[in-house]
Enzyme design. Structure first.
Site, PDB file in Angstrom:
ATOM      1  N   TYR A 156       0.841  -1.214   0.000  1.00  0.00           N
ATOM      2  CA  TYR A 156       0.000   0.000   0.000  1.00  0.00           C
ATOM      3  C   TYR A 156       0.874   1.262   0.000  1.00  0.00           C
ATOM      4  O   TYR A 156       0.514   2.297  -0.561  1.00  0.00           O
ATOM      5  CB  TYR A 156      -0.991  -0.011   1.177  1.00  0.00           C
ATOM      6  CG  TYR A 156      -2.181   0.889   0.950  1.00  0.00           C
ATOM      7  CD1 TYR A 156      -3.007   0.719  -0.167  1.00  0.00           C
ATOM      8  CD2 TYR A 156      -2.487   1.912   1.834  1.00  0.00           C
ATOM      9  CE1 TYR A 156      -4.089   1.555  -0.384  1.00  0.00           C
ATOM     10  CE2 TYR A 156      -3.569   2.746   1.622  1.00  0.00           C
ATOM     11  CZ  TYR A 156      -4.365   2.558   0.507  1.00  0.00           C
ATOM     12  OH  TYR A 156      -5.441   3.394   0.290  1.00  0.00           O
ATOM     13  N   LYS A 163      -3.194   8.439   2.679  1.00  0.00           N
ATOM     14  CA  LYS A 163      -4.415   8.256   3.493  1.00  0.00           C
ATOM     15  C   LYS A 163      -4.219   8.806   4.903  1.00  0.00           C
ATOM     16  O   LYS A 163      -5.183   9.295   5.523  1.00  0.00           O
ATOM     17  CB  LYS A 163      -4.828   6.784   3.544  1.00  0.00           C
ATOM     18  CG  LYS A 163      -5.328   6.210   2.212  1.00  0.00           C
ATOM     19  CD  LYS A 163      -6.546   6.928   1.660  1.00  0.00           C
ATOM     20  CE  LYS A 163      -7.201   6.132   0.530  1.00  0.00           C
ATOM     21  NZ  LYS A 163      -8.273   6.919  -0.141  1.00  0.00           N
TER      22      LYS A 163
END
Ligand code: NAD
Ligand code: IMJ
Length: 258
Positions: A156, A163
């Site tokens: 990720y 995020k």
């Protein structure tokens, strides 16, 4: 059942196709009586999104690449003509270079870092700034995030850092816009098969690993994310702002799952 969003106008950014989480949210908003405006990212998506919008009986479909300030301005001026107020905005947008989602994180380039931040985090701030003046009766701004913001999730990488910035932005925006009765929240969804996850290395293994240990012992259905988005956009969510609401079968509470 009474409709939860009747009389409200909602703008949903981030529908690319019928698998998009934003599409599930848009369709739940329509089910609850909202009038719906969708945006698409550039000419390449226009036809698909217009077809989906017709199925949903959306009132309008507008172009908006969030990295282009003039397109956001154009969106605002078209919305002003369309509706006296906007009551709910959904931001369901993220992008990073594919290479940065497979190579070691330490190899993230400056350009790749800035791209992920611009599209996936800064855009929430520019959307809030552009649209909050139209939310004159107060309202709700909801974005989509993922657990990789606070935990290391294989591959990720740069999106996790984006995020983290997005979730911090939710808190600062909630603080700024609270006096205008605008609530700002994020939904942290469990892994869902969409265009943004399909091509990811080992994504099926991620889905299986989550379903094996999550309290509900299954994966997340986009309809569950959509119903949480309805709650946040509706009057039922009136006391909730600056939050990250997990809709993930409970996976994020698990320490060791056997
Ligand atoms: P998706 O690919 O359907 O949606 C991503 C959207 O971002 C697309 O509609 C794309 O057009 C849009 N976008 C990218 N760059 C843009 C730009 N410059 N301007 C305007 N729009 C732009 O995939 P999705 O899985 O539905 O992703 C939606 C959101 O949900 C993302 O924020 C993603 O991080 C988040 N999310 C996804 C999952 C998952 O497992 N799929 C889990 C948690 C959170
Ligand atoms: C994405 C990458 C790596 C691991 C991942 C994901 N896991 C999950 C996702 C475990 C659930 C999906 N997700 C939460 C995202 O936010 C995806 C963002 C994304 C995906 C792509 C793929 C295609 C591309 N760029 C992308 N940019 C952002 O070129």
């Amino acid at each position: 059942m009474p409709e939860l969003l009747s009389g409200k106008t909602a703008l949903v950014l981030g529908v690319a196709n019928k698998w998009s989480i934003a599409y599930s949210i848009a369709s739940a908003f329509v089910r609850e009586g909202a009038s719906l405006v969708l945006t698409y990212q550039g000419e390449r998506q226009r036809e698909t999104v217009e077809e989906l919008a017709a199925d949903l009986k959306a009132t309008r479909v507008l172009n908006c690449d969030v990295t282009k300030p003039d397109e956001l301005e154009q969106l605002v001026s078209e919305l002003k003509q369309l509706s006296p107020t906007i009551d709910a905005v959904v931001h369901s947008i993220a992008f990073a270079n594919k290479d940065d989602l497979s190579r070691p994180f330490v190899e993230t380039s400056r350009d790749g870092y800035l791209l992920a931040q611009e599209v996936s985090a800064y855009s929430l701030i520019s959307v809030a700034r552009a649209l909050s003046p139209l939310m004159t009766a107060g309202g709700s701004l909801t974005t989509l995030t993922y657990l990789g913001s606070t935990r290391v999730v294989q591959n990720y990488n740069v999106m996790g850092v984006a995020k983290a910035a997005l979730e911090a932005s939710v808190r600062y925006l909630a603080s700024d816009l609270g006096s205008s009765k605008i609530r700002v929240n994020a939904i942290s969804a469990g892994p869902i098969k969409t265009a943004s996850s399909r091509g990811i290395k080992d994504f099926s293994k991620v889905l299986d690993a989550v379903a094996a240990v999550a309290p509900l012992r299954r994966n997340t259905d986009p309809a569950e994310v959509a119903d949480a988005a309805v709650f946040l956009a509706s009057d039922l969510g009136r006391g909730v702002t600056g939050n990250v609401l997990f809709v993930d079968s409970g996976f994020q509470i698990v320490g060791i799952g056997l």
